[in-house]
Motif scaffolding. Structure first.
Motif, PDB file in Angstrom:
ATOM      1  N   SER A  25       3.268   2.226  -3.383  1.00  0.00           N
ATOM      2  CA  SER A  25       2.884   2.989  -2.188  1.00  0.00           C
ATOM      3  C   SER A  25       2.878   2.108  -0.946  1.00  0.00           C
ATOM      4  O   SER A  25       3.247   2.551   0.144  1.00  0.00           O
ATOM      5  CB  SER A  25       1.503   3.631  -2.399  1.00  0.00           C
ATOM      6  OG  SER A  25       0.528   2.635  -2.668  1.00  0.00           O
ATOM      7  N   GLU A  26       2.482   0.836  -1.099  1.00  0.00           N
ATOM      8  CA  GLU A  26       2.439  -0.082   0.029  1.00  0.00           C
ATOM      9  C   GLU A  26       3.846  -0.343   0.573  1.00  0.00           C
ATOM     10  O   GLU A  26       4.081  -0.295   1.781  1.00  0.00           O
ATOM     11  CB  GLU A  26       1.801  -1.402  -0.401  1.00  0.00           C
ATOM     12  CG  GLU A  26       1.661  -2.425   0.704  1.00  0.00           C
ATOM     13  CD  GLU A  26       0.507  -2.178   1.643  1.00  0.00           C
ATOM     14  OE1 GLU A  26       0.446  -2.845   2.683  1.00  0.00           O
ATOM     15  OE2 GLU A  26      -0.328  -1.310   1.332  1.00  0.00           O
ATOM     16  N   VAL A  27       4.800  -0.599  -0.337  1.00  0.00           N
ATOM     17  CA  VAL A  27       6.166  -0.879   0.094  1.00  0.00           C
ATOM     18  C   VAL A  27       6.838   0.392   0.600  1.00  0.00           C
ATOM     19  O   VAL A  27       7.612   0.354   1.566  1.00  0.00           O
ATOM     20  CB  VAL A  27       6.978  -1.520  -1.044  1.00  0.00           C
ATOM     21  CG1 VAL A  27       8.429  -1.731  -0.625  1.00  0.00           C
ATOM     22  CG2 VAL A  27       6.358  -2.847  -1.460  1.00  0.00           C
ATOM     23  N   ALA A  28       6.551   1.539  -0.024  1.00  0.00           N
ATOM     24  CA  ALA A  28       7.156   2.804   0.403  1.00  0.00           C
ATOM     25  C   ALA A  28       6.836   3.094   1.864  1.00  0.00           C
ATOM     26  O   ALA A  28       7.687   3.575   2.625  1.00  0.00           O
ATOM     27  CB  ALA A  28       6.671   3.948  -0.489  1.00  0.00           C
ATOM     28  N   SER A  29       5.624   2.785   2.287  1.00  0.00           N
ATOM     29  CA  SER A  29       5.248   2.984   3.685  1.00  0.00           C
ATOM     30  C   SER A  29       6.062   2.075   4.602  1.00  0.00           C
ATOM     31  O   SER A  29       6.508   2.489   5.676  1.00  0.00           O
ATOM     32  CB  SER A  29       3.748   2.699   3.853  1.00  0.00           C
ATOM     33  OG  SER A  29       3.365   2.801   5.209  1.00  0.00           O
ATOM     34  N   LEU A  30       6.276   0.832   4.159  1.00  0.00           N
ATOM     35  CA  LEU A  30       7.093  -0.109   4.940  1.00  0.00           C
ATOM     36  C   LEU A  30       8.539   0.366   5.026  1.00  0.00           C
ATOM     37  O   LEU A  30       9.166   0.278   6.089  1.00  0.00           O
ATOM     38  CB  LEU A  30       7.027  -1.491   4.302  1.00  0.00           C
ATOM     39  CG  LEU A  30       7.941  -2.563   4.914  1.00  0.00           C
ATOM     40  CD1 LEU A  30       7.541  -2.846   6.352  1.00  0.00           C
ATOM     41  CD2 LEU A  30       7.903  -3.839   4.078  1.00  0.00           C
ATOM     42  N   VAL A  31       9.085   0.877   3.922  1.00  0.00           N
ATOM     43  CA  VAL A  31      10.467   1.368   3.905  1.00  0.00           C
ATOM     44  C   VAL A  31      10.644   2.480   4.936  1.00  0.00           C
ATOM     45  O   VAL A  31      11.601   2.483   5.711  1.00  0.00           O
ATOM     46  CB  VAL A  31      10.848   1.864   2.495  1.00  0.00           C
ATOM     47  CG1 VAL A  31      12.240   2.513   2.514  1.00  0.00           C
ATOM     48  CG2 VAL A  31      10.824   0.721   1.488  1.00  0.00           C
ATOM     49  N   ARG A  32       9.703   3.419   4.959  1.00  0.00           N
ATOM     50  CA  ARG A  32       9.792   4.519   5.932  1.00  0.00           C
ATOM     51  C   ARG A  32       9.697   4.002   7.364  1.00  0.00           C
ATOM     52  O   ARG A  32      10.427   4.444   8.249  1.00  0.00           O
ATOM     53  CB  ARG A  32       8.690   5.547   5.661  1.00  0.00           C
ATOM     54  CG  ARG A  32       8.914   6.391   4.418  1.00  0.00           C
ATOM     55  CD  ARG A  32       7.950   7.561   4.363  1.00  0.00           C
ATOM     56  NE  ARG A  32       6.554   7.114   4.269  1.00  0.00           N
ATOM     57  CZ  ARG A  32       5.934   6.830   3.138  1.00  0.00           C
ATOM     58  NH1 ARG A  32       6.576   6.957   1.991  1.00  0.00           N
ATOM     59  NH2 ARG A  32       4.671   6.452   3.135  1.00  0.00           N
TER      60      ARG A  32
END
Length: 278
Positions: free
Chosen positions: A94-101
């Motif tokens: 979830s932490e990386v997914a936010s960065l990807v977006r």
């Protein structure tokens, strides 16, 4: 845009099809290739027909003809032909997914462009504000490059991108994928700014907390990705003060970019350190 000099178009089905003849260039999403004249290009070779999975995890089943498994320490392989939309659907934490977006949105691509533009294309275009350059440099990814002799080589994103429109690719080399290491429960922070609310990024700063050191990645404000290690007693503004080359274009003057980047870097480091204490 009509490419009036292009007289041939080939679909690559296997690695041997990537042997280019003079005047040929590879294409995937084509969002840049077909947006501007390509006077030196007479033929295009389509990478999307190679059938590379958009992303792979260790032990995932692969199509016939592709090697099994991933190198040790690689948590995710993202194909060069993976689109910006697809990379947001990969199995990130979830932490990386936010960065990807955040990185995908920083380039201000429409949803139509995100569905076509590829990770590899964004990387090879080597724009200072390249969204996928920001992302994968922050993730500490390695670029997997296929060489003309049938071998491959690997290097970091910040080494691969040499400057605006320049990479380390030699003639005949093709980017195959980006290999992302496992970051476990690492924390990330993201900041960007531009001259206009919906303008091209003038500075993008991403931080990752590794124990008590912040790995700081600056893009858009510099000609190529800048990576700094900021220790607990370091002042990020002082470290950035030693940078002597800031990007200069209509989206921001060098002195302004230096100043806002120092502010963003301080915010990123403060956020990550506060979370670590909390």
């Amino acid at each position: 845009m009509d490419l009036t000099t292009v007289t041939s178009y080939r679909h690559a089905r296997e690695r041997g099809d990537l042997r280019l003849v003079p005047g040929e260039a590879v294409v995937a999403g084509g969002t840049w290739v077909f947006s501007t004249p390509q006077p030196s290009t007479t033929g295009l070779v389509d990478l999307t027909t190679l059938g590379w999975p958009a992303w792979e995890t260790p032990g995932s089943g692969l199509p016939d003809g592709l090697p099994e498994g991933l190198p040790e320490g690689v948590a995710l392989r993202v194909a060069a032909t993976c689109t910006v939309t697809q990379v947001q659907d990969a199995p990130w934490s979830s932490e990386v997914a936010s960065l990807v977006r955040s990185c995908a949105e920083a380039f201000l691509m429409s949803f139509k462009i995100q569905r076509l533009a590829t990770v590899g294309g964004n990387l090879c275009l080597a724009l200072p504000a390249g969204a996928m350059i920001s992302l994968f440099a922050a993730l500490g990814a390695e670029v997997v490059v296929w060489t003309p002799d049938g071998d491959e080589r690997r290097e970091s994103v910040e080494s691969f991108v040499r400057g605006p429109g320049r990479t380390s690719l030699a003639p005949g080399e093709v980017v195959r994928a980006l290999d992302v290491p496992d970051h476990g429960a690492a924390r990330f922070a993201f900041r960007r700014t531009s001259l206009a609310a919906l303008g091209r990024s003038a500075s993008v700063v991403v931080g990752r907390l590794d124990r008590d050191v912040v790995r700081l990645v600056v893009t858009a404000a510099t000609p190529r990705p800048l990576v700094l290690s900021v220790g607990p007693d370091d002042d990020p503004a002082a470290l950035l003060g030693a940078v002597d080359h800031w990007y200069d274009d209509p989206h921001g003057a060098p002195d302004w970019r230096a100043a806002v980047t120092a502010t963003l870097a301080a915010q990123v480091c403060a956020e990550l350190r506060a979370e670590a204490v909390g």
